[in-house]
Design an enzyme around this catalytic site. Structure first.
Site, PDB file in Angstrom:
ATOM      1  N   ASN A  24     -20.443 118.181  89.684  1.00  0.00           N
ATOM      2  CA  ASN A  24     -19.975 116.800  89.855  1.00  0.00           C
ATOM      3  C   ASN A  24     -20.855 115.791  89.147  1.00  0.00           C
ATOM      4  O   ASN A  24     -21.907 116.113  88.598  1.00  0.00           O
ATOM      5  CB  ASN A  24     -19.765 116.471  91.340  1.00  0.00           C
ATOM      6  CG  ASN A  24     -21.038 116.423  92.144  1.00  0.00           C
ATOM      7  OD1 ASN A  24     -22.088 116.056  91.641  1.00  0.00           O
ATOM      8  ND2 ASN A  24     -20.929 116.790  93.407  1.00  0.00           N
ATOM      9  N   GLY A  25     -20.380 114.533  89.147  1.00  0.00           N
ATOM     10  CA  GLY A  25     -21.076 113.456  88.459  1.00  0.00           C
ATOM     11  C   GLY A  25     -22.285 112.946  89.211  1.00  0.00           C
ATOM     12  O   GLY A  25     -22.989 112.068  88.724  1.00  0.00           O
ATOM     13  N   HIS A  48     -11.472 115.560  94.221  1.00  0.00           N
ATOM     14  CA  HIS A  48     -11.926 115.208  95.563  1.00  0.00           C
ATOM     15  C   HIS A  48     -10.999 115.722  96.664  1.00  0.00           C
ATOM     16  O   HIS A  48     -10.451 114.928  97.423  1.00  0.00           O
ATOM     17  CB  HIS A  48     -12.034 113.682  95.703  1.00  0.00           C
ATOM     18  CG  HIS A  48     -12.995 113.025  94.756  1.00  0.00           C
ATOM     19  ND1 HIS A  48     -12.989 111.673  94.503  1.00  0.00           N
ATOM     20  CD2 HIS A  48     -14.014 113.534  94.018  1.00  0.00           C
ATOM     21  CE1 HIS A  48     -13.957 111.366  93.652  1.00  0.00           C
ATOM     22  NE2 HIS A  48     -14.592 112.477  93.326  1.00  0.00           N
ATOM     23  N   GLU A  81     -14.053 104.151  88.842  1.00  0.00           N
ATOM     24  CA  GLU A  81     -15.302 104.456  88.156  1.00  0.00           C
ATOM     25  C   GLU A  81     -15.120 104.227  86.675  1.00  0.00           C
ATOM     26  O   GLU A  81     -14.120 104.662  86.112  1.00  0.00           O
ATOM     27  CB  GLU A  81     -15.635 105.940  88.295  1.00  0.00           C
ATOM     28  CG  GLU A  81     -15.909 106.406  89.658  1.00  0.00           C
ATOM     29  CD  GLU A  81     -15.823 107.927  89.693  1.00  0.00           C
ATOM     30  OE1 GLU A  81     -15.632 108.565  88.638  1.00  0.00           O
ATOM     31  OE2 GLU A  81     -15.941 108.459  90.800  1.00  0.00           O
ATOM     32  N   PHE A 119     -19.045 112.920  98.510  1.00  0.00           N
ATOM     33  CA  PHE A 119     -20.036 113.881  99.019  1.00  0.00           C
ATOM     34  C   PHE A 119     -21.099 113.285  99.944  1.00  0.00           C
ATOM     35  O   PHE A 119     -21.642 114.003 100.781  1.00  0.00           O
ATOM     36  CB  PHE A 119     -20.625 114.759  97.913  1.00  0.00           C
ATOM     37  CG  PHE A 119     -21.641 114.166  96.971  1.00  0.00           C
ATOM     38  CD1 PHE A 119     -22.850 113.667  97.403  1.00  0.00           C
ATOM     39  CD2 PHE A 119     -21.392 114.181  95.597  1.00  0.00           C
ATOM     40  CE1 PHE A 119     -23.787 113.154  96.523  1.00  0.00           C
ATOM     41  CE2 PHE A 119     -22.324 113.670  94.702  1.00  0.00           C
ATOM     42  CZ  PHE A 119     -23.524 113.148  95.177  1.00  0.00           C
ATOM     43  N   GLY A 174     -19.867 122.107  94.835  1.00  0.00           N
ATOM     44  CA  GLY A 174     -19.488 120.990  93.969  1.00  0.00           C
ATOM     45  C   GLY A 174     -20.670 120.257  93.362  1.00  0.00           C
ATOM     46  O   GLY A 174     -20.529 119.602  92.324  1.00  0.00           O
ATOM     47  N   TYR A 205     -22.084 121.075 100.149  1.00  0.00           N
ATOM     48  CA  TYR A 205     -22.807 120.070 100.953  1.00  0.00           C
ATOM     49  C   TYR A 205     -22.845 120.447 102.432  1.00  0.00           C
ATOM     50  O   TYR A 205     -23.914 120.467 103.052  1.00  0.00           O
ATOM     51  CB  TYR A 205     -22.165 118.686 100.756  1.00  0.00           C
ATOM     52  CG  TYR A 205     -22.364 118.215  99.345  1.00  0.00           C
ATOM     53  CD1 TYR A 205     -23.524 117.547  98.977  1.00  0.00           C
ATOM     54  CD2 TYR A 205     -21.419 118.488  98.351  1.00  0.00           C
ATOM     55  CE1 TYR A 205     -23.741 117.150  97.670  1.00  0.00           C
ATOM     56  CE2 TYR A 205     -21.623 118.085  97.039  1.00  0.00           C
ATOM     57  CZ  TYR A 205     -22.777 117.423  96.699  1.00  0.00           C
ATOM     58  OH  TYR A 205     -22.997 117.048  95.400  1.00  0.00           O
ATOM     59  N   GLY A 206     -21.657 120.710 103.013  1.00  0.00           N
ATOM     60  CA  GLY A 206     -21.625 121.015 104.434  1.00  0.00           C
ATOM     61  C   GLY A 206     -22.446 122.256 104.757  1.00  0.00           C
ATOM     62  O   GLY A 206     -23.236 122.278 105.716  1.00  0.00           O
ATOM     63  N   ASN A 234     -16.311 107.997  96.291  1.00  0.00           N
ATOM     64  CA  ASN A 234     -16.615 109.413  96.039  1.00  0.00           C
ATOM     65  C   ASN A 234     -17.114 110.053  97.333  1.00  0.00           C
ATOM     66  O   ASN A 234     -17.869 109.441  98.074  1.00  0.00           O
ATOM     67  CB  ASN A 234     -17.685 109.518  94.958  1.00  0.00           C
ATOM     68  CG  ASN A 234     -17.421 108.576  93.802  1.00  0.00           C
ATOM     69  OD1 ASN A 234     -17.411 107.366  93.981  1.00  0.00           O
ATOM     70  ND2 ASN A 234     -17.185 109.115  92.647  1.00  0.00           N
TER      71      ASN A 234
HETATM   72  P1  FDA Z   1     -17.974 122.500  98.150  1.00  0.00           P
HETATM   73  O1  FDA Z   1     -16.713 122.655  97.386  1.00  0.00           O
HETATM   74  O2  FDA Z   1     -19.066 121.711  97.559  1.00  0.00           O
HETATM   75  O3  FDA Z   1     -18.577 123.944  98.484  1.00  0.00           O
HETATM   76  C1  FDA Z   1     -17.800 125.012  98.951  1.00  0.00           C
HETATM   77  C2  FDA Z   1     -18.411 126.316  98.462  1.00  0.00           C
HETATM   78  O4  FDA Z   1     -17.784 127.406  99.140  1.00  0.00           O
HETATM   79  C3  FDA Z   1     -18.205 126.582  96.974  1.00  0.00           C
HETATM   80  O5  FDA Z   1     -19.446 126.890  96.372  1.00  0.00           O
HETATM   81  C4  FDA Z   1     -17.240 127.768  96.928  1.00  0.00           C
HETATM   82  O6  FDA Z   1     -17.438 128.614  95.814  1.00  0.00           O
HETATM   83  C5  FDA Z   1     -17.540 128.467  98.228  1.00  0.00           C
HETATM   84  N1  FDA Z   1     -16.430 129.260  98.768  1.00  0.00           N
HETATM   85  C6  FDA Z   1     -15.126 128.916  98.858  1.00  0.00           C
HETATM   86  N2  FDA Z   1     -14.411 129.874  99.464  1.00  0.00           N
HETATM   87  C7  FDA Z   1     -15.281 130.871  99.769  1.00  0.00           C
HETATM   88  C8  FDA Z   1     -15.143 132.147 100.409  1.00  0.00           C
HETATM   89  N3  FDA Z   1     -13.952 132.565 100.885  1.00  0.00           N
HETATM   90  N4  FDA Z   1     -16.235 132.913 100.537  1.00  0.00           N
HETATM   91  C9  FDA Z   1     -17.456 132.493 100.077  1.00  0.00           C
HETATM   92  N5  FDA Z   1     -17.634 131.288  99.471  1.00  0.00           N
HETATM   93  C10 FDA Z   1     -16.567 130.493  99.327  1.00  0.00           C
HETATM   94  N6  FDA Z   1     -18.098 113.725  94.658  1.00  0.00           N
HETATM   95  C11 FDA Z   1     -18.930 112.647  94.743  1.00  0.00           C
HETATM   96  O7  FDA Z   1     -19.233 112.191  95.845  1.00  0.00           O
HETATM   97  N7  FDA Z   1     -19.418 112.092  93.596  1.00  0.00           N
HETATM   98  C12 FDA Z   1     -19.099 112.541  92.356  1.00  0.00           C
HETATM   99  O8  FDA Z   1     -19.592 112.022  91.345  1.00  0.00           O
HETATM  100  C13 FDA Z   1     -18.192 113.637  92.264  1.00  0.00           C
HETATM  101  N8  FDA Z   1     -17.768 114.110  91.046  1.00  0.00           N
HETATM  102  C14 FDA Z   1     -17.032 115.275  90.981  1.00  0.00           C
HETATM  103  C15 FDA Z   1     -16.718 115.834  89.740  1.00  0.00           C
HETATM  104  C16 FDA Z   1     -16.051 117.056  89.672  1.00  0.00           C
HETATM  105  C17 FDA Z   1     -15.699 117.642  88.336  1.00  0.00           C
HETATM  106  C18 FDA Z   1     -15.709 117.737  90.867  1.00  0.00           C
HETATM  107  C19 FDA Z   1     -15.008 119.067  90.829  1.00  0.00           C
HETATM  108  C20 FDA Z   1     -16.004 117.179  92.096  1.00  0.00           C
HETATM  109  C21 FDA Z   1     -16.654 115.948  92.169  1.00  0.00           C
HETATM  110  N9  FDA Z   1     -16.980 115.378  93.389  1.00  0.00           N
HETATM  111  C22 FDA Z   1     -17.759 114.251  93.451  1.00  0.00           C
HETATM  112  C23 FDA Z   1     -16.519 115.988  94.658  1.00  0.00           C
HETATM  113  C24 FDA Z   1     -17.605 116.753  95.406  1.00  0.00           C
HETATM  114  O9  FDA Z   1     -18.264 117.658  94.546  1.00  0.00           O
HETATM  115  C25 FDA Z   1     -16.948 117.497  96.587  1.00  0.00           C
HETATM  116  O10 FDA Z   1     -16.348 116.531  97.423  1.00  0.00           O
HETATM  117  C26 FDA Z   1     -17.946 118.306  97.392  1.00  0.00           C
HETATM  118  O11 FDA Z   1     -18.582 119.273  96.596  1.00  0.00           O
HETATM  119  C27 FDA Z   1     -17.285 118.991  98.586  1.00  0.00           C
HETATM  120  O12 FDA Z   1     -18.305 119.509  99.409  1.00  0.00           O
HETATM  121  P2  FDA Z   1     -18.000 120.663 100.448  1.00  0.00           P
HETATM  122  O13 FDA Z   1     -19.259 120.935 101.187  1.00  0.00           O
HETATM  123  O14 FDA Z   1     -16.799 120.282 101.252  1.00  0.00           O
HETATM  124  O15 FDA Z   1     -17.560 121.933  99.597  1.00  0.00           O
END
Ligand code: FDA
Length: 497
Positions: free
Chosen positions: A113-114, A438, A353, A478, A109, A15-16, A476
């Site tokens: 995610n859901g 999360h 949830e 995101f 994510g 997302y970020g 949640n």
């Molecule tokens: P995010 O984790 O999305 O992205 C980081 C990326 O950086 C990844 O693609 C990773 O591979 C990459 N990366 C990491 N280290 C690296 C490196 N050294 N070099 C290159 N790339 C690298 N939230 C919500 O709001 N509603 C929901 O329904 C759900 N449900 C849910 C289910 C499941 C199973 C999970 C695992 C998570 C959720 N979430 C959720 C959480 C949500 O998905 C999560 O909070 C966000 O994806 C976080 O967003 P970020 O931008 O912080 O990082």
């Protein structure tokens, strides 16, 4: 390619990172995104890009030889199976006291995610991000994020009639009979598509158990929203299967970024070095924290402050199931996309949830993922002996979450004359207290960075992901990650470029 120079390098495509890339590109800046996971744009031999929760295959897990399902038991039996080692989509990353689930691939994510897209209640926002102007967030950035992500809510009339949400209607009945507010939860899933799935006129996705290992239709991941728009600017390049390992000040200004190219077995096949004027850490709470803690400890980024690695929380995640009476079946057909929750945040510190158990058979189980006001915070630290970053979370730190979730489910069980399921997380184990979906924090806003994500001590370095948020969002996360990124990148573009 090695030796290249880029104006803006973004580490990670969640997302970020996606917000940063789109807005920088729209401002005329060329952006290179580095993503350790795969592109997830090519079907496998079965014609599908993603596999199903019922049959995890090589695509399911990040470099594991056995699946590690969050719900790892059924009727007391372990359900995990052997899989070929591959750069699959879901990383179950083990630290000593907790397994942190994360998406791997272009979209982060959003791939796994859901899709539950929840804006926190305004009265709770001050506790989520105390240094951020709430009026600006609720007037400008939350609406911008919701629009950019394509958030919408289920049609309540359809909810009342469709077989695939019987489990959620049972959840509503039980919540309301115990006096708890039951709320619909918005999502990025295309609800019209889901209606057509139920009608049998399109290929099933949410109704075929597709969620945890990716969703082939219906769900709008970042690939369909922010990343598609970013690519359409013509200014954004993405390198999948590339992992950033170092960022350090470059002699002539800017930063030297070291990147390992990996194959689908996880082996490094090439190491590349590029320079970037600006680097955006968007590797997720765990990814960004691990990088920054290592780079500070090893002297690559010596001026980072002592807040690096601190303030990490699990958003209070805890899971449980309840065993219903035979007259309360939850349905053999369950949409994998949750659409509702039980709100006891103000009184009991828990938002639960009503989650699916899309096994394809009648289980008489109600399943819940609770988000709780757990006050415990952990810290990442560099372990020179192992060359890895540790996290000092302890499993017992989930007890406040269990206590808060019990404010809902003890009451419902007592009212309904029902009991907890003890067969979902092991034998005679009620609480799924070993994991989080999360992760939040590790480079907290206004502590490790200034109030807009600029890292202390190194101009041109920014954090723009979930690591900015100090451990809990009350719902949640995101939408809040996206809205905060929208706020921060607008300021950075206006003042730093
Ligand atoms: P995010 O984790 O999305 O992205 C980081 C990326 O950086 C990844 O693609 C990773 O591979 C990459 N990366 C990491 N280290 C690296 C490196 N050294 N070099 C290159 N790339 C690298 N939230 C919500 O709001 N509603 C929901 O329904 C759900 N449900 C849910 C289910 C499941 C199973 C999970 C695992 C998570 C959720 N979430 C959720 C959480 C949500 O998905 C999560 O909070 C966000 O994806 C976080 O967003 P970020 O931008 O912080 O990082």
């Amino acid at each position: 390619s090695s030796g290249a120079h880029v104006p803006a390098l973004v580490i990670g495509t969640g997302y970020g990172g996606s917000v940063a890339a789109l807005r920088l590109a729209q401002a005329g800046v060329d952006v290179h995104m580095i993503e350790m996971g795969m592109a997830w744009d090519t079907p496998g031999s079965d014609g599908k890009i993603f596999c199903n929760t019922r049959e995890p295959d090589y695509r399911s897990y990040w470099l594991r030889t056995k699946s590690k399902a969050p719900l790892n038991y059924f009727l007391g039996f372990p359900i995990d199976r052997n899989i070929p080692r591959y750069t699959g989509i879901l990383d179950a990353e083990d630290f000593s006291g907790i397994t942190v689930y994360q998406g791997r691939g272009v979209g982060g994510g959003s791939l796994v995610n859901g899709g539950m897209a929840v804006t926190p209640k305004r009265e709770n926002f001050g506790a989520v991000l105390p240094s951020v102007n709430a009026a600006e967030m609720y007037d400008i950035y939350y609406p911008r994020a919701n629009a950019g992500l394509g958030v919408s809510s289920i049609d309540p009339a359809w909810f009342d009639s469709t077989a695939c949400y019987q489990y959620a209607r049972v959840g509503r009945k039980h919540a309301q009979r115990s006096g708890f507010p039951f709320v619909f939860v918005p999502d990025v899933y295309d609800w019209d598509y889901m209606k057509q799935e139920a009608a049998g006129t399109v290929t099933k996705s949410a109704l075929a158990g597709e969620i945890l290992y990716g969703n082939n239709h219906g769900k709008k991941s970042l690939q369909q929203t922010y990343i598609a728009r970013a690519k359409a600017t013509g200014r954004v390049a993405i390198s999948p299967l590339h992992k950033v390992t170092s960022v350090a000040p470059a002699a002539g200004g800017g930063y030297t970024v070291v990147i390992d190219q990996i194959n689908t077995n996880g082996d490094t096949t090439a190491t590349k070095t590029v320079t970037a004027d600006r680097v955006f850490f968007a590797a997720g709470s765990v990814g960004t924290s691990k990088l920054l803690v290592k780079l500070k400890a090893t002297g690559a980024l010596p001026n980072l402050n002592d807040e690096i690695g601190k303030g990490w929380g699990d958003n209070g995640n805890v899971m449980c199931g309840r065993a219903n009476h035979m007259w309360d079946p939850t349905g053999s057909l369950q949409s994998a996309i949750p659409c509702a929750g039980i709100d006891n945040w103000a009184a009991g510190g828990a938002f639960a949830e009503v989650a699916p158990l899309p096994t394809g058979i009648e289980t008489y189980a109600s399943f819940y993922l609770s988000i709780t006001k757990n006050p415990n915070r952990a810290q990442f630290s560099w372990n020179a002996a192992t060359g890895k970053v540790d996290l000092n979370w302890q499993t017992s730190w989930k007890q406040p979450s269990i206590d808060m979730a019990k404010t809902i489910f003890d009451k419902i069980n007592s009212k309904e004359g029902t009991i907890y399921r003890t067969d979902l997380f092991g034998t005679y184990k009620i609480w799924g207290d070993h994991l989080t979906y999360h992760p939040l924090g590790g480079a907290v806003l206004n502590k490790a960075t200034d109030n807009y994500g600029r890292l202390a001590g190194h101009p041109g370095l920014y954090v723009i992901d979930g690591s900015l948020i100090p451990g809990n969002t009350s719902v949640n996360p995101f939408v809040t990650i996206t809205a905060l990124a929208e706020r921060n990148i607008e300021k950075i573009i206006a003042t730093d470029l």
